[in-house]
Scaffold this active site. Sequence first.
Site, PDB file in Angstrom:
ATOM      1  N   HIS A 204      -5.445  -9.955  -7.002  1.00 32.64           N
ATOM      2  CA  HIS A 204      -6.466  -9.026  -6.536  1.00 32.64           C
ATOM      3  C   HIS A 204      -7.708  -9.334  -7.377  1.00 32.64           C
ATOM      4  O   HIS A 204      -7.699  -9.096  -8.592  1.00 32.64           O
ATOM      5  CB  HIS A 204      -5.975  -7.579  -6.729  1.00 32.64           C
ATOM      6  CG  HIS A 204      -6.982  -6.558  -6.328  1.00 32.64           C
ATOM      7  ND1 HIS A 204      -6.768  -5.209  -6.446  1.00 32.64           N
ATOM      8  CD2 HIS A 204      -8.218  -6.672  -5.791  1.00 32.64           C
ATOM      9  CE1 HIS A 204      -7.829  -4.543  -6.008  1.00 32.64           C
ATOM     10  NE2 HIS A 204      -8.725  -5.415  -5.614  1.00 32.64           N
TER      11      HIS A 204
ATOM     12  N   ASN B 217      -6.556 -11.729  -2.740  1.00 35.35           N
ATOM     13  CA  ASN B 217      -6.587 -10.343  -2.273  1.00 35.35           C
ATOM     14  C   ASN B 217      -7.857  -9.664  -2.786  1.00 35.35           C
ATOM     15  O   ASN B 217      -8.405 -10.031  -3.813  1.00 35.35           O
ATOM     16  CB  ASN B 217      -5.327  -9.609  -2.787  1.00 35.35           C
ATOM     17  CG  ASN B 217      -5.389  -8.116  -2.532  1.00 35.35           C
ATOM     18  OD1 ASN B 217      -5.394  -7.307  -3.455  1.00 35.35           O
ATOM     19  ND2 ASN B 217      -5.442  -7.745  -1.268  1.00 35.35           N
TER      20      ASN B 217
ATOM     21  N   MET C  37       0.854  -1.202   0.000  1.00 35.19           N
ATOM     22  CA  MET C  37       0.000   0.000   0.000  1.00 35.19           C
ATOM     23  C   MET C  37       0.880   1.239   0.000  1.00 35.19           C
ATOM     24  O   MET C  37       1.650   1.467   0.935  1.00 35.19           O
ATOM     25  CB  MET C  37      -0.900   0.016   1.246  1.00 35.19           C
ATOM     26  CG  MET C  37      -2.120  -0.884   1.128  1.00 35.19           C
ATOM     27  SD  MET C  37      -3.191  -0.729   2.545  1.00 35.19           S
ATOM     28  CE  MET C  37      -2.373  -1.751   3.735  1.00 35.19           C
ATOM     29  N   VAL C  38       0.743   2.015  -1.065  1.00 37.04           N
ATOM     30  CA  VAL C  38       1.516   3.252  -1.179  1.00 37.04           C
ATOM     31  C   VAL C  38       1.263   4.133   0.034  1.00 37.04           C
ATOM     32  O   VAL C  38       0.115   4.300   0.452  1.00 37.04           O
ATOM     33  CB  VAL C  38       1.121   3.993  -2.488  1.00 37.04           C
ATOM     34  CG1 VAL C  38       1.611   5.433  -2.476  1.00 37.04           C
ATOM     35  CG2 VAL C  38       1.698   3.249  -3.687  1.00 37.04           C
TER      36      VAL C  38
ATOM     37  N   LYS D   1       1.984  -9.463  -8.385  1.00 35.29           N
ATOM     38  CA  LYS D   1       0.602  -9.218  -7.961  1.00 35.29           C
ATOM     39  C   LYS D   1      -0.171  -8.722  -9.173  1.00 35.29           C
ATOM     40  O   LYS D   1       0.197  -7.703  -9.771  1.00 35.29           O
ATOM     41  CB  LYS D   1       0.603  -8.168  -6.841  1.00 35.29           C
ATOM     42  CG  LYS D   1      -0.783  -7.769  -6.353  1.00 35.29           C
ATOM     43  CD  LYS D   1      -0.674  -7.008  -5.038  1.00 35.29           C
ATOM     44  CE  LYS D   1      -2.010  -6.477  -4.563  1.00 35.29           C
ATOM     45  NZ  LYS D   1      -2.371  -5.186  -5.160  1.00 35.29           N
TER      46      LYS D   1
ATOM     47  N   CYS E 227      -1.710  -2.206 -10.396  1.00 37.34           N
ATOM     48  CA  CYS E 227      -2.101  -0.841 -10.069  1.00 37.34           C
ATOM     49  C   CYS E 227      -2.696  -0.150 -11.295  1.00 37.34           C
ATOM     50  O   CYS E 227      -2.027  -0.003 -12.336  1.00 37.34           O
ATOM     51  CB  CYS E 227      -0.887  -0.056  -9.556  1.00 37.34           C
ATOM     52  SG  CYS E 227      -1.361   1.608  -9.075  1.00 37.34           S
TER      53      CYS E 227
HETATM   54  C1  LIG Z   1      -3.941   3.113   0.326  1.00 34.08           C
HETATM   55  C2  LIG Z   1      -3.708   2.024  -0.668  1.00 34.08           C
HETATM   56  C3  LIG Z   1      -2.520   1.938  -1.340  1.00 34.08           C
HETATM   57  C4  LIG Z   1      -2.289   0.904  -2.234  1.00 34.08           C
HETATM   58  N1  LIG Z   1      -1.084   0.793  -2.822  1.00 34.08           N
HETATM   59  C5  LIG Z   1      -0.784  -0.305  -3.561  1.00 34.08           C
HETATM   60  C6  LIG Z   1       0.528  -0.567  -4.001  1.00 34.08           C
HETATM   61  O1  LIG Z   1       1.452   0.177  -3.712  1.00 34.08           O
HETATM   62  N2  LIG Z   1       0.758  -1.680  -4.724  1.00 34.08           N
HETATM   63  C7  LIG Z   1      -0.236  -2.568  -5.034  1.00 34.08           C
HETATM   64  O2  LIG Z   1       0.016  -3.578  -5.686  1.00 34.08           O
HETATM   65  N3  LIG Z   1      -1.497  -2.341  -4.620  1.00 34.08           N
HETATM   66  C8  LIG Z   1      -1.779  -1.264  -3.863  1.00 34.08           C
HETATM   67  N4  LIG Z   1      -3.025  -1.095  -3.366  1.00 34.08           N
HETATM   68  C9  LIG Z   1      -4.056  -2.125  -3.604  1.00 34.08           C
HETATM   69  C10 LIG Z   1      -4.050  -3.146  -2.491  1.00 34.08           C
HETATM   70  O3  LIG Z   1      -2.825  -3.780  -2.356  1.00 34.08           O
HETATM   71  C11 LIG Z   1      -5.146  -4.190  -2.683  1.00 34.08           C
HETATM   72  O4  LIG Z   1      -4.888  -4.860  -3.866  1.00 34.08           O
HETATM   73  C12 LIG Z   1      -6.549  -3.611  -2.713  1.00 34.08           C
HETATM   74  O5  LIG Z   1      -6.731  -2.616  -1.757  1.00 34.08           O
HETATM   75  C13 LIG Z   1      -7.584  -4.707  -2.477  1.00 34.08           C
HETATM   76  O6  LIG Z   1      -7.348  -5.366  -1.251  1.00 34.08           O
HETATM   77  P1  LIG Z   1      -8.277  -5.114   0.026  1.00 34.08           P
HETATM   78  O7  LIG Z   1      -9.658  -5.467  -0.353  1.00 34.08           O
HETATM   79  O8  LIG Z   1      -7.723  -6.010   1.079  1.00 34.08           O
HETATM   80  O9  LIG Z   1      -8.167  -3.670   0.367  1.00 34.08           O
HETATM   81  C14 LIG Z   1      -3.300  -0.045  -2.488  1.00 34.08           C
HETATM   82  C15 LIG Z   1      -4.505   0.062  -1.829  1.00 34.08           C
HETATM   83  C16 LIG Z   1      -4.719   1.070  -0.924  1.00 34.08           C
HETATM   84  C17 LIG Z   1      -6.030   1.138  -0.198  1.00 34.08           C
END
Ligand SMILES: Cc1cc2nc3c(=O)[nH]c(=O)nc-3n(C[C@H](O)[C@H](O)[C@H](O)COP(=O)(O)O)c2cc1C
Length: 536
Positions: free
Chosen positions: A219, A250, A55-56, A191, A152
């Site tokens: 995801h 995910n 998560m960025v 991913k 992403c």
């Molecule tokens: C704040 C935020 C930042 C994220 N940054 C990234 C990232 O840097 N790399 C990535 O592959 N996915 C990123 N994601 C996506 C998550 O890794 C994840 O795939 C997505 O939120 C779905 O999972 P969840 O339902 O558990 O939230 C980000 C999601 C959020 C909410």
Amino acid sequence: MPLDSVAVRLLFNPNNTGGIQSLRHSSKLEANKENMSAETVGRLCFRSINALAPMVRVGTLPMRLLALDYGADIVYSEELIDIKMAQCQRVVNEVLGTVDFVAPDERVMFRTCKKETERVVLQMGTADPERALIVARLVENDVAAIDVNMGCPKEYSTKGGMGAALLANPDQIEAILRTLVKGVSKPVTCKIRLLPTLEDTVGLVKRIEKTGVSAIAVHGRLKDERPRHPVHCDFIRAVASAVSIPVIANGGSLDLVKAYADIEDFRKAAGASSVMVARAAMWNPSVFQSGDGNPAVRYDNHAFNTKYCLCQMLREKVESPLGKQLLSAQTTEEICEAYGLQEYYKTTQAELQARRDAIQTNHNDLDQPVLDGDVTTMRVKFERREYPGEYSPKMFLLEWSRTESLEQPQYETVQRSQDRAFQSIVTVAGKKYRSTLWEKSKKFAEQAAAIVCLRVLGLPEGREGEPDSGLVGKRKREGKRKGTADENAAVESGARKRRSSDNPAEQRMGSGESTVPNGVERRSGSVGLPHCLSTV
Ligand SMILES: Cc1cc2nc3c(=O)[nH]c(=O)nc-3n(C[C@H](O)[C@H](O)[C@H](O)COP(=O)(O)O)c2cc1C
């Protein structure tokens, strides 16, 4: 765990390792080790793990440590762009005890420390195999694995051909992954998001598997779907069954993963090896906590006290849905429900019940008479409330001795010096009986000894609920009817003596105090009967 306290820990105590969590980690490590084949020993295993998703801006060192602390098995870094990382220098920060990857403008792009080295996966944003390899080699010794972001959908990622843009370019995916797998000693993962059709998605993951990656995180949403859209567990399931490497599910945060137990439910629903959690962990990293260490349940805390403490922690969030559910809870079980800890509550209750049963069984064993030298002993405590009538076990024993034409029971009592507790031996028909427990008064100690004797002989003892033997009452009634006091006198005198021996002054009266070698103080309570405080 309420979010506020988590936030406080994030700010002030990111390195705190709970003992329980440490134990959980080590057991997971063992499990991981079991999954490892000979050639993969020492490499991170992606089966049966719960991971903090990349998560960025969120997945920086403090959050990763906190997630580990709460029980995450693997933590992903935020996406780090290869161009920026490739310019960094590796700097050992002796003050913080960290390894920093510092950009030419002095910005720390990636900071890590020993505590996460074996569990942190660096996620890279890349569209170029050679640059990806430079970055991977730069961080190789400070991380446990390298991941490539292929999911992403944000413009900053896709415009350089990175992130979800790669999904349209499987040849480039292959090139990047093969280069990394060949070029670094650590496991490589990626991913992805779903492609518009299941067929295409399965086709892509099969190609990815062939590159030699150690796992694929999926995801379960399409590139154009937003985080609020439902996750497609069926797609993840189909992907998971199409490949033999671990698939990490995910995308379940919004609808499915609210608490620890839901992670496993999501894993099962997606048919995956493992789960990666993003938002649910961002909102509250204690989502990784199994609840094993929940002291309110484990130590049977009063529900209202637990509720009070939790409300204090929630503060203004007491008006939130969680707060409202908590406020309406009346039992510990209902409190657990509010926090999604139903399973934990049930297992803990079952464990406590099993312990109760085991202890009861032990006590039952102790209730059997045991011969100690020439004394028959039992673990008996005289509980006054269990003998509510006017007759005590001693009186029952006396009456029985009379009907059997035996000598009066003889009581010999000793007092322990360390806590002034008493223990009595009663002699009946030449046999001795004693409780193994010490009593707070001489009177109680004698009653306990009488109970042992009565129980061993299978005689009534005047306990509440016991069928009326008529033994003592009959004598008293007959005495009263005849108007004679002779028979009754013995009972009455016994009661009188008992009453008098209740008198501390009289208890102290014994002049024949002596100390026996075992440190037990022997006291005699009536003049002329040196080793017996009273005879009834
Ligand atoms: C704040 C935020 C930042 C994220 N940054 C990234 C990232 O840097 N790399 C990535 O592959 N996915 C990123 N994601 C996506 C998550 O890794 C994840 O795939 C997505 O939120 C779905 O999972 P969840 O339902 O558990 O939230 C980000 C999601 C959020 C909410």
